[in-house]
Design a protein around this motif. Sequence first.
Motif, PDB file in Angstrom:
ATOM      1  N   GLU A   1       0.837  -1.200   0.000  1.00 36.87           N
ATOM      2  CA  GLU A   1       0.000   0.000   0.000  1.00 36.87           C
ATOM      3  C   GLU A   1       0.868   1.246   0.000  1.00 36.87           C
ATOM      4  OE1 GLU A   1      -2.770   0.064   3.232  1.00 36.87           O
ATOM      5  OE2 GLU A   1      -4.043  -1.450   2.310  1.00 36.87           O
ATOM      6  N   GLY A   2       0.487   2.211  -0.805  1.00 35.45           N
ATOM      7  CA  GLY A   2       1.224   3.465  -0.845  1.00 35.45           C
ATOM      8  C   GLY A   2       2.372   3.466  -1.832  1.00 35.45           C
ATOM      9  N   THR A   3       2.692   2.325  -2.416  1.00 41.38           N
ATOM     10  CA  THR A   3       3.766   2.291  -3.396  1.00 41.38           C
ATOM     11  C   THR A   3       3.283   2.909  -4.702  1.00 41.38           C
ATOM     12  OG1 THR A   3       5.378   0.898  -4.535  1.00 41.38           O
ATOM     13  CG2 THR A   3       3.210  -0.035  -4.244  1.00 41.38           C
ATOM     14  N   VAL A   4       4.180   3.511  -5.440  1.00 35.39           N
ATOM     15  CA  VAL A   4       3.801   4.118  -6.710  1.00 35.39           C
ATOM     16  C   VAL A   4       3.919   3.128  -7.859  1.00 35.39           C
ATOM     17  CG1 VAL A   4       4.401   6.455  -5.999  1.00 35.39           C
ATOM     18  CG2 VAL A   4       6.132   5.029  -7.069  1.00 35.39           C
ATOM     19  N   LEU A   5       4.452   1.960  -7.583  1.00 35.34           N
ATOM     20  CA  LEU A   5       4.625   0.952  -8.624  1.00 35.34           C
ATOM     21  C   LEU A   5       3.324   0.201  -8.883  1.00 35.34           C
ATOM     22  CD1 LEU A   5       8.024  -0.584  -7.484  1.00 35.34           C
ATOM     23  CD2 LEU A   5       7.649   1.071  -9.312  1.00 35.34           C
ATOM     24  N   ASP A   6       3.122  -0.168 -10.138  1.00 38.84           N
ATOM     25  CA  ASP A   6       2.004  -1.023 -10.515  1.00 38.84           C
ATOM     26  C   ASP A   6       2.450  -2.450 -10.218  1.00 38.84           C
ATOM     27  OD1 ASP A   6      -0.365  -1.956 -11.605  1.00 38.84           O
ATOM     28  OD2 ASP A   6       0.363  -1.857 -13.674  1.00 38.84           O
ATOM     29  N   TYR A   7       1.664  -3.198  -9.455  1.00 38.89           N
ATOM     30  CA  TYR A   7       2.072  -4.553  -9.086  1.00 38.89           C
ATOM     31  C   TYR A   7       0.912  -5.523  -9.193  1.00 38.89           C
ATOM     32  CZ  TYR A   7      -0.338  -4.134  -4.605  1.00 38.89           C
ATOM     33  OH  TYR A   7      -1.300  -3.996  -3.630  1.00 38.89           O
ATOM     34  N   GLU A   8       1.276  -6.797  -9.243  1.00 40.08           N
ATOM     35  CA  GLU A   8       0.295  -7.879  -9.287  1.00 40.08           C
ATOM     36  C   GLU A   8       0.888  -9.060  -8.529  1.00 40.08           C
ATOM     37  OE1 GLU A   8      -1.271 -11.122 -12.566  1.00 40.08           O
ATOM     38  OE2 GLU A   8      -0.486  -9.213 -13.262  1.00 40.08           O
ATOM     39  N   ILE A   9       0.116  -9.640  -7.619  1.00 39.62           N
ATOM     40  CA  ILE A   9       0.567 -10.845  -6.929  1.00 39.62           C
ATOM     41  C   ILE A   9       0.382 -12.000  -7.900  1.00 39.62           C
ATOM     42  CG2 ILE A   9       0.145 -12.421  -5.004  1.00 39.62           C
ATOM     43  CD1 ILE A   9      -0.584  -9.944  -3.345  1.00 39.62           C
ATOM     44  N   SER A  10       1.491 -12.629  -8.279  1.00 39.34           N
ATOM     45  CA  SER A  10       1.427 -13.672  -9.296  1.00 39.34           C
ATOM     46  C   SER A  10       1.326 -15.074  -8.717  1.00 39.34           C
ATOM     47  CB  SER A  10       2.624 -13.569 -10.245  1.00 39.34           C
ATOM     48  OG  SER A  10       3.832 -13.657  -9.522  1.00 39.34           O
ATOM     49  N   SER A  11       1.827 -15.271  -7.479  1.00 39.26           N
ATOM     50  CA  SER A  11       1.679 -16.590  -6.864  1.00 39.26           C
ATOM     51  C   SER A  11       1.939 -16.520  -5.364  1.00 39.26           C
ATOM     52  CB  SER A  11       2.636 -17.613  -7.498  1.00 39.26           C
ATOM     53  OG  SER A  11       3.965 -17.338  -7.142  1.00 39.26           O
ATOM     54  N   VAL A  12       1.313 -17.448  -4.670  1.00 41.62           N
ATOM     55  CA  VAL A  12       1.545 -17.641  -3.238  1.00 41.62           C
ATOM     56  C   VAL A  12       1.694 -19.138  -3.033  1.00 41.62           C
ATOM     57  CG1 VAL A  12       0.680 -17.305  -0.902  1.00 41.62           C
ATOM     58  CG2 VAL A  12       0.086 -15.645  -2.677  1.00 41.62           C
ATOM     59  N   THR A  13       2.854 -19.543  -2.529  1.00 37.91           N
ATOM     60  CA  THR A  13       3.084 -20.969  -2.303  1.00 37.91           C
ATOM     61  C   THR A  13       3.623 -21.199  -0.905  1.00 37.91           C
ATOM     62  OG1 THR A  13       5.303 -20.796  -3.236  1.00 37.91           O
ATOM     63  CG2 THR A  13       3.562 -21.489  -4.729  1.00 37.91           C
ATOM     64  N   GLN A  14       3.270 -22.344  -0.351  1.00 35.76           N
ATOM     65  CA  GLN A  14       3.790 -22.700   0.966  1.00 35.76           C
ATOM     66  C   GLN A  14       5.274 -23.003   0.821  1.00 35.76           C
ATOM     67  OE1 GLN A  14       1.594 -25.694   3.049  1.00 35.76           O
ATOM     68  NE2 GLN A  14       3.127 -25.911   4.624  1.00 35.76           N
ATOM     69  N   SER A  15       6.069 -22.404   1.677  1.00 38.86           N
ATOM     70  CA  SER A  15       7.503 -22.570   1.618  1.00 38.86           C
ATOM     71  C   SER A  15       7.928 -23.850   2.328  1.00 38.86           C
ATOM     72  CB  SER A  15       8.191 -21.375   2.277  1.00 38.86           C
ATOM     73  OG  SER A  15       9.571 -21.580   2.333  1.00 38.86           O
ATOM     74  N   ARG A  16       9.012 -24.441   1.852  1.00 31.77           N
ATOM     75  CA  ARG A  16       9.575 -25.604   2.531  1.00 31.77           C
ATOM     76  C   ARG A  16      10.495 -25.178   3.663  1.00 31.77           C
ATOM     77  NH1 ARG A  16      11.482 -29.342  -2.347  1.00 31.77           N
ATOM     78  NH2 ARG A  16      13.174 -29.544  -0.862  1.00 31.77           N
ATOM     79  N   ILE A  17      10.720 -23.874   3.799  1.00 32.51           N
ATOM     80  CA  ILE A  17      11.532 -23.358   4.898  1.00 32.51           C
ATOM     81  C   ILE A  17      10.729 -23.515   6.185  1.00 32.51           C
ATOM     82  CG2 ILE A  17      12.541 -21.267   5.898  1.00 32.51           C
ATOM     83  CD1 ILE A  17      13.080 -20.359   3.005  1.00 32.51           C
ATOM     84  N   THR A  18      11.319 -24.129   7.187  1.00 29.92           N
ATOM     85  CA  THR A  18      10.592 -24.388   8.427  1.00 29.92           C
ATOM     86  C   THR A  18      10.657 -23.235   9.405  1.00 29.92           C
ATOM     87  OG1 THR A  18      12.520 -25.505   9.327  1.00 29.92           O
ATOM     88  CG2 THR A  18      10.841 -26.880   8.297  1.00 29.92           C
ATOM     89  N   GLU A  19      11.763 -22.478   9.386  1.00 28.82           N
ATOM     90  CA  GLU A  19      11.894 -21.377  10.334  1.00 28.82           C
ATOM     91  C   GLU A  19      12.910 -20.373   9.813  1.00 28.82           C
ATOM     92  OE1 GLU A  19      12.687 -20.700  15.114  1.00 28.82           O
ATOM     93  OE2 GLU A  19      12.626 -22.710  14.290  1.00 28.82           O
ATOM     94  N   ILE A  20      12.650 -19.112  10.091  1.00 33.63           N
ATOM     95  CA  ILE A  20      13.581 -18.052   9.742  1.00 33.63           C
ATOM     96  C   ILE A  20      14.328 -17.665  11.004  1.00 33.63           C
ATOM     97  CG2 ILE A  20      13.812 -15.690   8.897  1.00 33.63           C
ATOM     98  CD1 ILE A  20      11.191 -16.229   7.315  1.00 33.63           C
ATOM     99  N   ILE A  21      15.643 -17.740  10.959  1.00 33.03           N
ATOM    100  CA  ILE A  21      16.473 -17.399  12.114  1.00 33.03           C
ATOM    101  C   ILE A  21      16.988 -15.995  11.881  1.00 33.03           C
ATOM    102  CG2 ILE A  21      18.530 -17.989  13.421  1.00 33.03           C
ATOM    103  CD1 ILE A  21      18.063 -20.903  12.450  1.00 33.03           C
ATOM    104  N   HIS A  22      16.551 -15.081  12.694  1.00 29.15           N
ATOM    105  CA  HIS A  22      16.911 -13.670  12.531  1.00 29.15           C
ATOM    106  C   HIS A  22      17.900 -13.282  13.625  1.00 29.15           C
ATOM    107  CE1 HIS A  22      16.464  -9.324  12.257  1.00 29.15           C
ATOM    108  NE2 HIS A  22      15.997  -9.541  11.049  1.00 29.15           N
ATOM    109  N   PRO A  23      19.007 -12.642  13.294  1.00 29.09           N
ATOM    110  CA  PRO A  23      20.055 -12.348  14.283  1.00 29.09           C
ATOM    111  C   PRO A  23      19.603 -11.427  15.417  1.00 29.09           C
ATOM    112  CG  PRO A  23      20.522 -11.237  12.220  1.00 29.09           C
ATOM    113  CD  PRO A  23      19.362 -12.161  11.977  1.00 29.09           C
TER     114      PRO A  23
END
Length: 76
Positions: free
Chosen positions: A44-66
């Motif tokens: 929201e608020g971006t000036v770019l024209d965009y389209e969500i092309s796909s949503v898929t379940q990731s095989r990544i189990t967890e994101i480890i953030h420092p």
Amino acid sequence: MNYTVSVKLKFEDSKGKVKTKTDRYMVEAMSVTEAESRVVSFMEGTVLDYEISSVTQSRITEIIHPKTTPNLYGKA
């Protein structure tokens, strides 16, 4: 669950030509619909024209953030 959301962006390059590129976002959500909704809110608020092309379940189990994960090996 983690979902990968692909977003196609249209933009004008320095020569005035319309270009398309695809960005991918990793989203933590309970469903495909929630993941898509979060990306729409993010865009929201971006000036770019965009389209969500796909949503898929990731095989990544967890994101480890420092910033949120303690260092388990005692290294600085």
